[in-house]
Scaffold this active site. Structure first.
Site, PDB file in Angstrom:
ATOM      1  N   SER A 166       0.469  -1.056   0.179  1.00 31.57           N
ATOM      2  CA  SER A 166      -0.160   0.200   0.254  1.00 31.57           C
ATOM      3  C   SER A 166       1.453   1.480   0.077  1.00 31.57           C
ATOM      4  O   SER A 166       1.373   1.495  -0.734  1.00 31.57           O
ATOM      5  CB  SER A 166      -1.057  -0.320   1.233  1.00 31.57           C
ATOM      6  OG  SER A 166      -2.223   0.664   0.486  1.00 31.57           O
ATOM      7  N   ASP A 187      11.063   5.003  -9.880  1.00 30.00           N
ATOM      8  CA  ASP A 187      10.369   5.756 -11.147  1.00 30.00           C
ATOM      9  C   ASP A 187      11.385   6.751 -11.430  1.00 30.00           C
ATOM     10  O   ASP A 187      11.993   6.246 -12.578  1.00 30.00           O
ATOM     11  CB  ASP A 187       8.761   6.233 -10.630  1.00 30.00           C
ATOM     12  CG  ASP A 187       7.777   5.056 -11.416  1.00 30.00           C
ATOM     13  OD1 ASP A 187       9.029   3.350 -11.166  1.00 30.00           O
ATOM     14  OD2 ASP A 187       7.284   5.540 -11.477  1.00 30.00           O
ATOM     15  N   LYS A 196      -1.317  -3.989  -3.552  1.00 31.30           N
ATOM     16  CA  LYS A 196      -2.199  -3.003  -3.015  1.00 31.30           C
ATOM     17  C   LYS A 196      -1.695  -1.588  -3.698  1.00 31.30           C
ATOM     18  O   LYS A 196      -1.532  -1.215  -2.922  1.00 31.30           O
ATOM     19  CB  LYS A 196      -2.243  -3.983  -1.367  1.00 31.30           C
ATOM     20  CG  LYS A 196      -3.264  -2.675  -1.269  1.00 31.30           C
ATOM     21  CD  LYS A 196      -3.644  -2.864   0.650  1.00 31.30           C
ATOM     22  CE  LYS A 196      -4.795  -2.274   0.598  1.00 31.30           C
ATOM     23  NZ  LYS A 196      -4.732  -0.449   0.235  1.00 31.30           N
TER      24      LYS A 196
END
Length: 413
Positions: A315, A326, A340
């Site tokens: 999460s 990224d 999640k």
């Protein structure tokens, strides 16, 4: 039946069945991503009852509820707790969504949720999760200033019963409630290393230490984040300031076993690392509406970083991991994360109760959907469950941290 017999029975059952879906593998209450909804519904009705339609508010359903209530009044042998029965009607509606994160909270349950999110509550000072195979409750963190630590509870302990009630039958939420609802001490049955025993644990005011840190050798800072609650960012800020003041040259952020928490806390923490206005994460709801969350801090952390993750990293902690990966700001070391990639809203009512349900999906800055997929580490180092429990008690056996330090040393050259 002792715990080994339970595990053996579960293993036999798993061999007979098809692999379980992701949602049955990990149940962490501390594992939920919450986005607080700031408005109350007041006294206004938001369900329109009609004599037709397929919703639960149609005449057929309401008539059946009235008939059931009449049968209970006339025939049920025992006393009825009307407030609890009403609560279970609402709980049943949320369970009917087949959303593992949906829930109805009574006034008392919602108040406890708010206390947990604030990072301060009355309890014994442990963070726990539910074993997906056996249903029993496992201790993940022990607050060194709490009653559980003083009573001798350890990371990896299995809570088999609370005041004589089997925790596998209670489930995670009801086990936590059973411990925290009563002011008097709790009798807790613990299973540890082939032995079971009972301990009496007092209750006290607990200030959650969601962030711990230390300076390691060669100017390497280490920050462990257990979950994202309201006081997590101030603690994270304090940790960074302390380590930077000591000349930190590299940083390990440990998100292993971090099941998530509050989105705003996560955004604040990532903002402390990213340049201002950089995209951290974005969400999309059922209508396709996109909401972006960007860095709001003027401070930027340019220190070489490694993020430690495992299969229980979920999460909000995956938002942080995915964002730093990224932008290539950190090397991810460990095991593939839980996966999640959905967001829950908590919607409070004027009577003090609340509901929670999944309302959107989130995506990393590059548009990656990690739901039921997870985030693959850049450097994979696997640790089994049994070894992980020992690692939590003895850092010298932590091969994942060892690799993280090795990777970081290369980045610091």
């Amino acid at each position: 039946m002792d715990y080994e017999e339970i595990l053996e029975k579960e293993e036999q059952e798993r061999n007979k069945k098809k692999p379980r879906k992701w949602r049955t593998r990990f149940w962490v209450a501390v594992l939920v991503l919450l986005v607080a909804v700031g408005s109350f519904f007041g006294g206004q009705a938001f369900l329109i009852y009609s004599s037709a339609g397929s919703g639960v508010g149609n005449y057929r359903v309401l008539s059946k509820l009235m008939f059931i209530e009449a049968c209970i009044d006339k025939y049920f042998l025992h006393e009825v707790d009307e407030e609890e029965m009403e609560s279970y009607i609402y709980k049943g509606m949320m369970n009917g969504l087949h959303d593992p994160y949906a829930a109805y909270y009574s006034r008392e349950e919602y108040q406890r949720l708010l206390e947990e999110d604030a990072g301060e509550y009355v309890g014994i000072g442990v963070t726990v999760r539910e074993d997906a195979n056996t249903g029993y409750i496992i201790v993940d963190e022990v607050n060194k200033n709490g009653p559980a630590y003083k009573a001798g509870l350890q990371v990896g302990d299995i809570i088999m019963a609370v005041d004589g009630e089997d925790t596998a039958q209670l489930g995670l939420q009801d086990t936590v409630s059973a411990i925290r609802t009563k002011k008097e001490p709790s009798e807790i049955t613990i299973y540890r290393e082939h032995d079971s025993f009972q301990v009496t644990v007092e209750k006290s005011e607990i200030a959650l230490e969601s962030v711990t840190w230390k300076m390691m050798e060669d100017g390497v800072g280490y920050i462990s984040v257990a979950q994202f609650v309201e006081n997590t960012f101030p603690q994270f800020e304090e940790a960074l300031s302390d380590l930077e003041g000591k000349g930190m040259k590299g940083l390990v952020i440990d998100l292993r076993d971090n099941g998530g928490g509050l989105l705003n806390s996560c955004i604040d923490m990532v903002s402390r690392i990213l340049p201002k206005d950089e995209l951290i994460v974005y969400t999309e709801d059922k209508e396709g509406k996109r909401t972006e969350y960007k860095s709001i801090s003027k401070k930027t952390l340019k220190t070489p970083m490694v993020v430690l993750v495992n299969e229980n990293t979920a999460s909000a902690s995956e938002i942080m991991t995915g964002c730093l990966k990224d932008y290539q700001l950190a090397t991810v070391v460990g095991e593939k994360t839980f996966g999640k990639g959905i967001v829950q809203n908590v919607m409070p009512f004027s009577d003090g109760s609340a509901i929670k349900m999944t309302v959107s999906k989130y995506y990393t800055p590059k548009g990656n959907d990690i739901h039921e997929v997870g985030i693959a580490p850049d450097v994979t180092v696997e640790i089994g469950d049994k070894k992980w429990a020992k690692v939590r008690r003895n850092e010298a056996k932590d091969t994942q941290l060892e690799k993280a330090l090795e990777v970081l040393q290369d980045k610091m050259k």
